[in-house]
Design a protein around this motif. Structure first.
Motif, PDB file in Angstrom:
ATOM      1  N   ARG A 171       0.828  -1.206   0.000  1.00 33.61           N
ATOM      2  CA  ARG A 171       0.000   0.000   0.000  1.00 33.61           C
ATOM      3  C   ARG A 171       0.866   1.261   0.000  1.00 33.61           C
ATOM      4  O   ARG A 171       0.384   2.355  -0.264  1.00 33.61           O
ATOM      5  CB  ARG A 171      -0.955  -0.006   1.192  1.00 33.61           C
ATOM      6  N   HIS A 172       2.158   1.113   0.330  1.00 30.64           N
ATOM      7  CA  HIS A 172       3.060   2.259   0.308  1.00 30.64           C
ATOM      8  C   HIS A 172       3.659   2.506  -1.075  1.00 30.64           C
ATOM      9  O   HIS A 172       4.376   3.489  -1.259  1.00 30.64           O
ATOM     10  CB  HIS A 172       4.220   2.037   1.293  1.00 30.64           C
ATOM     11  N   GLN A 173       3.408   1.587  -2.035  1.00 26.95           N
ATOM     12  CA  GLN A 173       4.109   1.706  -3.316  1.00 26.95           C
ATOM     13  C   GLN A 173       3.693   2.941  -4.104  1.00 26.95           C
ATOM     14  O   GLN A 173       4.535   3.676  -4.605  1.00 26.95           O
ATOM     15  CB  GLN A 173       3.895   0.441  -4.164  1.00 26.95           C
ATOM     16  N   SER A 174       2.397   3.153  -4.244  1.00 24.04           N
ATOM     17  CA  SER A 174       1.955   4.314  -5.010  1.00 24.04           C
ATOM     18  C   SER A 174       2.421   5.579  -4.297  1.00 24.04           C
ATOM     19  O   SER A 174       2.218   5.732  -3.090  1.00 24.04           O
ATOM     20  CB  SER A 174       0.431   4.318  -5.132  1.00 24.04           C
ATOM     21  N   LEU A 175       3.044   6.478  -5.049  1.00 20.52           N
ATOM     22  CA  LEU A 175       3.595   7.680  -4.420  1.00 20.52           C
ATOM     23  C   LEU A 175       2.510   8.482  -3.715  1.00 20.52           C
ATOM     24  O   LEU A 175       2.749   9.121  -2.691  1.00 20.52           O
ATOM     25  CB  LEU A 175       4.295   8.533  -5.472  1.00 20.52           C
ATOM     26  N   GLY A 176       1.300   8.424  -4.270  1.00 20.51           N
ATOM     27  CA  GLY A 176       0.198   9.178  -3.682  1.00 20.51           C
ATOM     28  C   GLY A 176      -0.179   8.700  -2.294  1.00 20.51           C
ATOM     29  O   GLY A 176      -0.790   9.442  -1.517  1.00 20.51           O
ATOM     30  N   ALA A 177       0.179   7.464  -1.959  1.00 19.20           N
ATOM     31  CA  ALA A 177      -0.135   6.949  -0.625  1.00 19.20           C
ATOM     32  C   ALA A 177       0.547   7.800   0.445  1.00 19.20           C
ATOM     33  O   ALA A 177      -0.021   8.044   1.515  1.00 19.20           O
ATOM     34  CB  ALA A 177       0.320   5.491  -0.516  1.00 19.20           C
ATOM     35  N   LEU A 178       1.768   8.252   0.140  1.00 13.73           N
ATOM     36  CA  LEU A 178       2.490   9.091   1.098  1.00 13.73           C
ATOM     37  C   LEU A 178       1.786  10.430   1.269  1.00 13.73           C
ATOM     38  O   LEU A 178       1.614  10.916   2.395  1.00 13.73           O
ATOM     39  CB  LEU A 178       3.933   9.300   0.607  1.00 13.73           C
ATOM     40  N   LEU A 179       1.362  11.005   0.161  1.00 14.91           N
ATOM     41  CA  LEU A 179       0.633  12.283   0.243  1.00 14.91           C
ATOM     42  C   LEU A 179      -0.621  12.135   1.100  1.00 14.91           C
ATOM     43  O   LEU A 179      -0.896  12.966   1.979  1.00 14.91           O
ATOM     44  CB  LEU A 179       0.257  12.770  -1.156  1.00 14.91           C
ATOM     45  N   ASP A 180      -1.371  11.056   0.863  1.00 17.79           N
ATOM     46  CA  ASP A 180      -2.620  10.857   1.609  1.00 17.79           C
ATOM     47  C   ASP A 180      -2.351  10.724   3.113  1.00 17.79           C
ATOM     48  O   ASP A 180      -3.096  11.249   3.935  1.00 17.79           O
ATOM     49  CB  ASP A 180      -3.353   9.618   1.095  1.00 17.79           C
ATOM     50  N   THR A 181      -1.273  10.011   3.463  1.00  9.30           N
ATOM     51  CA  THR A 181      -0.955   9.819   4.881  1.00  9.30           C
ATOM     52  C   THR A 181      -0.557  11.144   5.527  1.00  9.30           C
ATOM     53  O   THR A 181      -1.010  11.476   6.626  1.00  9.30           O
ATOM     54  CB  THR A 181       0.197   8.795   5.038  1.00  9.30           C
TER      55      THR A 181
END
Lengths: 388, 223
Positions: free
Chosen positions: A119-129
């Motif tokens: 779930r951390h792979q997509s770069l957008g996951a970091l933005l969402d967190t």
């Protein structure tokens, strides 16, 4: 205030870098000419997770520390639903999922384990967190345009504000060191084992580094705290020349600088300092150096600095890390020296700053070049200049 | 400024089989090939408009939920299994490698962005396109979505379709200036967005981006 007269103010800064945590420490160590590069890399020294977030990893840690520092300086505790948030990165949280993927390949990890960290792979996951920890920004973008990503993000945030899409925007760039980038750049034979020496005739390559730089941008009609600087112009171009190498004459870089200065309603003569991309690679410095020299042909050539010797090249975060230095340079009226320079490459006809020194700075031109031929340039101005 | 769609195209696996043998695509990833093909269809549908000069001034914004995961996987695999870091895999693993490739192939020298934001990527691409058009940074902007996922990642990503979709965008005024037929209006785009709420998969928080991405839905409907 109408949108036509709305300025884009920088009101908050935050930094995590291989030179330490916090803007003042970052500036002081760069001004003193120190380098955070050890054995060719610029690693951030954190004494374990600072925010109790072991599962989110270093990119999240860096981002939150820098974002909080920037928001605090701007007098904000969180972002509102009508605010924006733009994050720039090239690899995001790759340190979390890539290790598990390699273990999976070696059959030491299960598909289920891989899926949990994936779930951390997509770069957008970091933005969402990050967004979930700093408020509820309704307008977001995740930019992954390699080394130009963070400068593009600042340009986009500025446009959102000027067009009235948001009143304020948090813009951040973050990068972590990973086997993908370290081994990848090594395979391209671009890494130097010693601190980079931009524009030097004996330069040997770049230093990969990690960190985060965050800036709070606000419309001039909503600024609560003191405006530190204005983003008065931007330029966005593409070489369309080569996947990893810059145009030999820096054509796209030249056009980006021209666009940025034109959109600032300035002339080249009014630029006080150029903060260059200056990676220390042979081709980048030659291409960019030629582009800068051509851009200022017939005008007074301002001093040019690259600070990659100090903090290395943090790829997707480099644009915001260096933007922080530009804003601080305006505030402190000080030009930084270009570290690592002994004998300037005679093919690069620039006035490279050899010492950090006080200087009247009104407008700074900031350059970025990236793989894929992506160029971005910004003009940072003193608040009084743009407002008057 | 009202942004409108003046050309649309999609490309699937079967459309790009012939590219494999071509020298220009020898080092290209499947994402690059799919996007090239979709762009080719969109550009050729308005061949008299998309002259080399106008393409040079155009913008290009590309979305991919998982970025260059195929090349990244290949790079990490080679490194783990053989200790070999292959430069071409690294080069292609950078998430903006497909935009770099497209810019070279079509001579695009305007603003080029790459976006990777899971289910929001398509919307963000359209928003960035509108922002650039409103700032007059380009007269035309290509909004692209692409997804390719190798078998080892199909489970974690939830992606069950592959392909590329392209929308050619400009302002309503530009469309009128060149006498271009508007395929879809801004209001239609908003309706499309509102009628398709994002649904996350429970395990990973991800879902099939290609199926639901706004650009893809619009392109699918228009072609």
């Amino acid at each position: 205030m109408s949108l036509a007269t709305r300025s884009v103010c920088v009101t908050g800064l935050g930094v995590v870098s291989c030179l330490g945590i916090g803007v003042n420490r970052f500036w002081d160590r760069v001004e003193r000419g120190e380098s955070g590069i050890v054995e060719g890399l610029g690693a951030v020294q954190l004494d374990g997770p600072q925010l109790g977030s072991e599962t989110e990893g270093r990119a999240f840690e860096f981002s939150m520390l820098a974002a909080k520092e920037a928001l605090t300086q701007a007098g904000l505790s969180r972002l509102d639903p009508d605010d924006g948030f733009i994050l720039a990165t090239t690899t995001g949280q790759i340190d979390i999922w890539a290790t598990e993927f390699v273990e999976f390949l070696r059959q030491k990890s299960s598909q289920e384990d891989l899926e949990v960290v994936f779930r951390h792979q997509s770069l957008g996951a970091l933005l969402d967190t990050i967004a979930s920890h700093i408020g509820q920004p309704s307008k977001t973008a995740l930019i992954s345009s390699a080394c130009s990503a963070a400068t593009q993000a600042l340009a986009l945030g500025s446009m959102w504000i000027r067009q009235g899409k948001v009143k304020r925007c948090l813009v951040g760039g973050v990068e972590v060191l990973s086997s993908l980038t370290v081994e990848g750049f090594k395979s391209l034979q671009l890494l130097s084992s010693e601190p980079a020496r931009p524009f030097d005739s004996s330069r040997k390559g770049i230093n990969l580094s990690e960190g985060a730089g965050f800036l709070v941008l606000e419309a001039s009609d909503v600024v609560k705290q003191k405006s530190l600087a204005i983003i008065s112009g931007s330029g966005l171009t593409t070489d369309a020349f080569h996947m990893t190498g810059p145009h030999p004459e820096g054509e796209g870089c030249f056009q980006a600088m021209a666009q940025a200065v034109r959109s600032s309603h300035l002339s080249p003569n009014e630029i006080s300092w150029v903060h260059a991309h200056g990676t220390g690679s042979d081709l980048n410095d030659l291409s960019e150096g030629r582009a800068i020299a051509r851009f200022f042909d017939g005008a007074t050539l301002p001093p040019v600095t690259s600070t990659k010797y100090n903090h290395g090249h943090a790829l997707g975060a480099s644009g915001t890390l260096e933007a922080v230095l530009c804003v601080e340079a305006l505030r402190r009226q000080t030009v930084l020296k270009s570290g690592g320079l002994e004998h300037q490459d005679p093919r690069i006809p620039l006035v490279v700053a050899r010492e950090s020194a006080p200087r009247a700075i009104r407008h700074i031109l900031k350059n970025t070049l990236g793989f894929g031929g992506i160029n971005a340039a910004l003009v940072f101005s003193q608040p009084a200049e743009a407002l008057s | 400024m009202k942004m409108v769609v003046v050309a649309a195209a999609v490309s699937h696996d079967e459309d790009v089989k012939s590219y494999v043998t071509q020298a220009a695509f020898r080092k290209a990833s499947r994402k690059m090939t799919l996007c090239f093909d979709a762009m080719k269809k969109a550009v050729s549908s308005l061949a008299d408009i998309f002259t080399p000069e106008r393409l040079a001034a155009a913008g290009l914004i590309l979305n991919s939920g998982f970025g260059e995961i195929e090349a990244t996987g290949g790079f990490l695999k080679g490194l783990a299994e053989n200790g070999v870091a292959r430069p071409i895999f690294f080069q292609n693993s950078l998430h903006n490698s497909t935009t770099g490739f497209l810019a070279i192939q079509y001579g695009i020298q305007g603003p080029v962005f790459t976006v990777n934001h899971r289910t929001r990527g398509g919307d963000e691409v359209l928003d960035i396109s509108e922002t650039l058009l409103a700032d007059s940074l380009c007269e035309f902007c290509f909004a692209v979505t692409v997804e390719t996922v190798p078998p080892e990642f199909s489970g974690p990503t939830g992606v069950d379709r592959e392909g590329a979709a392209v929308l050619a965008l400009c302002s309503e005024a530009t469309a009128a200036k060149y006498g271009l037929k508007v395929l879809i209006t801004p209001d239609d785009v908003l309706k499309e967005s509102a009628h398709h709420p994002r649904i996350e998969l429970p395990l990973t928080g991800l879902k099939s981006l290609f199926r639901y991405d706004l650009i893809t839905r619009l392109a699918d409907r228009l072609t």
